[in-house]
Design a protein around this motif. Sequence first.
Motif, short mmCIF file in Angstrom:
data_model
loop_
_atom_site.label_atom_id
_atom_site.label_comp_id
_atom_site.label_asym_id
_atom_site.label_seq_id
_atom_site.Cartn_x
_atom_site.Cartn_y
_atom_site.Cartn_z
N ASP A 57 20.19 3.78 -22.76
CA ASP A 57 20.87 4.13 -21.50
C ASP A 57 21.93 5.21 -21.75
OD1 ASP A 57 19.36 2.38 -20.01
OD2 ASP A 57 20.94 0.89 -19.71
N MET A 58 22.66 5.05 -22.85
CA MET A 58 23.70 6.05 -23.17
C MET A 58 23.08 7.40 -23.48
SD MET A 58 26.32 3.72 -25.41
CE MET A 58 26.51 5.03 -26.59
N ARG A 59 22.01 7.37 -24.24
CA ARG A 59 21.33 8.63 -24.61
C ARG A 59 20.74 9.30 -23.36
NH1 ARG A 59 21.15 11.35 -28.92
NH2 ARG A 59 18.90 11.40 -29.21
N ARG A 60 20.14 8.47 -22.48
CA ARG A 60 19.52 9.01 -21.25
C ARG A 60 20.58 9.68 -20.38
NH1 ARG A 60 18.05 4.65 -19.25
NH2 ARG A 60 16.30 4.35 -20.67
N GLU A 61 21.74 9.03 -20.29
CA GLU A 61 22.83 9.58 -19.48
C GLU A 61 23.33 10.88 -20.12
OE1 GLU A 61 26.16 6.93 -19.13
OE2 GLU A 61 27.21 8.27 -17.74
N ALA A 62 23.48 10.87 -21.44
CA ALA A 62 24.05 12.04 -22.14
C ALA A 62 23.17 13.27 -22.00
CB ALA A 62 24.27 11.70 -23.61
N ILE A 63 21.86 13.12 -22.15
CA ILE A 63 21.02 14.33 -22.13
C ILE A 63 21.03 15.01 -20.77
CG2 ILE A 63 19.44 13.61 -23.99
CD1 ILE A 63 17.34 13.40 -21.52
N GLN A 64 21.34 14.23 -19.73
CA GLN A 64 21.34 14.84 -18.40
C GLN A 64 22.55 15.74 -18.17
OE1 GLN A 64 19.70 12.10 -15.19
NE2 GLN A 64 19.80 10.66 -16.90
N THR A 65 23.53 15.65 -19.08
CA THR A 65 24.70 16.53 -18.96
C THR A 65 24.52 17.80 -19.82
OG1 THR A 65 25.87 15.57 -20.85
CG2 THR A 65 26.17 14.48 -18.71
N LYS A 66 23.43 17.89 -20.58
CA LYS A 66 23.23 19.02 -21.49
C LYS A 66 22.35 20.10 -20.85
CE LYS A 66 25.26 16.39 -24.51
NZ LYS A 66 26.71 16.47 -24.67
N LEU A 67 22.46 21.30 -21.38
CA LEU A 67 21.70 22.42 -20.81
C LEU A 67 20.81 23.06 -21.87
CD1 LEU A 67 24.59 24.12 -18.79
CD2 LEU A 67 22.66 22.81 -17.85
N PRO A 68 19.68 23.62 -21.44
CA PRO A 68 18.84 24.35 -22.41
C PRO A 68 19.63 25.48 -23.04
CG PRO A 68 17.77 24.21 -20.23
CD PRO A 68 19.17 23.68 -20.07
N ASN A 69 19.32 25.79 -24.30
CA ASN A 69 20.00 26.89 -24.98
C ASN A 69 19.05 28.08 -25.13
OD1 ASN A 69 18.50 26.67 -27.45
ND2 ASN A 69 19.70 24.85 -27.95
N ALA A 70 19.53 29.10 -25.82
CA ALA A 70 18.75 30.35 -25.93
C ALA A 70 17.40 30.15 -26.62
CB ALA A 70 19.57 31.39 -26.69
N ALA A 71 17.30 29.13 -27.48
CA ALA A 71 16.01 28.87 -28.16
C ALA A 71 15.01 28.29 -27.16
CB ALA A 71 16.23 27.91 -29.33
N HIS A 72 15.45 27.31 -26.35
CA HIS A 72 14.54 26.76 -25.32
C HIS A 72 14.10 27.86 -24.36
CE1 HIS A 72 17.16 23.13 -26.22
NE2 HIS A 72 15.97 22.61 -26.40
N LEU A 73 15.06 28.71 -23.97
CA LEU A 73 14.74 29.76 -22.99
C LEU A 73 13.76 30.77 -23.57
CD1 LEU A 73 18.34 30.20 -21.54
CD2 LEU A 73 16.37 29.25 -20.32
N ALA A 74 13.95 31.11 -24.84
CA ALA A 74 13.03 32.06 -25.48
C ALA A 74 11.62 31.48 -25.56
CB ALA A 74 13.54 32.42 -26.88
N LEU A 75 11.52 30.19 -25.90
CA LEU A 75 10.19 29.57 -25.99
C LEU A 75 9.53 29.50 -24.61
CD1 LEU A 75 10.87 26.77 -28.63
CD2 LEU A 75 9.67 28.94 -28.96
N ALA A 76 10.33 29.26 -23.57
CA ALA A 76 9.77 29.24 -22.21
C ALA A 76 9.26 30.63 -21.82
CB ALA A 76 10.83 28.76 -21.22
N LYS A 77 9.99 31.65 -22.23
CA LYS A 77 9.56 33.03 -21.95
C LYS A 77 8.24 33.31 -22.68
CE LYS A 77 11.00 37.81 -22.85
NZ LYS A 77 12.09 38.67 -23.35
N LEU A 78 8.18 32.91 -23.95
CA LEU A 78 6.95 33.11 -24.71
C LEU A 78 5.79 32.37 -24.05
CD1 LEU A 78 5.46 34.11 -27.27
CD2 LEU A 78 6.20 31.99 -28.40
N ASP A 79 6.04 31.14 -23.66
CA ASP A 79 5.03 30.30 -23.01
C ASP A 79 4.45 31.04 -21.79
OD1 ASP A 79 3.71 27.72 -22.51
OD2 ASP A 79 5.07 27.56 -20.81
N ALA A 80 5.33 31.56 -20.95
CA ALA A 80 4.88 32.24 -19.72
C ALA A 80 4.12 33.53 -20.05
CB ALA A 80 6.09 32.55 -18.83
N GLN A 81 4.68 34.34 -20.93
CA GLN A 81 4.07 35.66 -21.17
C GLN A 81 2.78 35.55 -21.98
OE1 GLN A 81 6.70 38.82 -22.24
NE2 GLN A 81 8.19 38.27 -20.69
N TRP A 82 2.75 34.58 -22.88
CA TRP A 82 1.56 34.40 -23.71
C TRP A 82 0.38 33.99 -22.83
CZ3 TRP A 82 1.66 36.25 -28.39
CH2 TRP A 82 0.66 35.92 -29.30
#
Length: 236
Positions: A57-82
């Motif tokens: 429960d604590m972990r589930r609550e904590a992750i919802q306060t976190k944001l994707p970082n530049a690595a997640h965003l770069a992989l999402a960009k690769l995913d889309a363009q690839w």
Amino acid sequence: MSDIRKIVILTGAGVSAESGIDTFRDGGGLWEQHRVEDVATPEAFARDPDLVLRFYDMRREAIQTKLPNAAHLALAKLDAQWRQAGRELLIVTQNVDDLHERAGAARVLHMHGEHLNAWCTACDVRSRWTGTLIERPPCPECGETALRPDVVWFGEMPYEMDTIFSALREADLFVSIGTSGAVYPAAGFVRNAREFGAATLELNLEPSQGTAWFDEARHGPATQIVPQWVEEILGK
Ligand code: OAD
């Protein structure tokens, strides 16, 4: 783009570290704060369900306060363009957070489950779950009070192994990002991919336990080395 057409990417806790989510095995990591046997095994859940449910429960609550970082965003960009280029890419993550999806990645396999799911052991249905489980809420599907975290515990079989092996068999390139290479079967994917004929690349803060198995290894923080690699491969 180069003649690489099919990529399999494996991610681990290191890709989310700079979003503020603790890794497992680094200094101060989760497995220093908690004993695996106390919170991450079916036996632990049978012995002390309140302790286990409170931990998740604590972990589930904590992750919802976190944001994707530049690595997640770069992989999402690769995913889309690839994909747009008619090529194949599969992100397999050991992470139970949803930061790849929130960054915009379209197809992510969570081989160790997801914090934001609850799994009903009575009817076997998984429901999206953002709240707590400690108060034993009823399953939205069948009404039984048999929900558990949808997280793969030690001694349980990771999810989607057939799909992952099919992708590894076909891959031209296997990339491992932010994982220590300590937990199987994921730690063995590099050797599987090699045997199937893929090139292999490690992107990690430091050499992983399996670093010798990779054709190439680059070391540094994920928010730097992942965007660099993505730009490189998209530019080829
Ligand atoms: P670990 O904690 O074992 O390893 C994290 C890796 O990320 C380490 O090699 C770090 O050097 C690296 N790292 C840390 N910060 C980084 C950064 N900013 N950039 C890049 N790399 C960084 O986590 P995993 O390998 O994901 O399983 O652990 C595998 C599995 O063990 C988890 O999925 C979990 C755990 O027990 C289950 O719960 C079933």
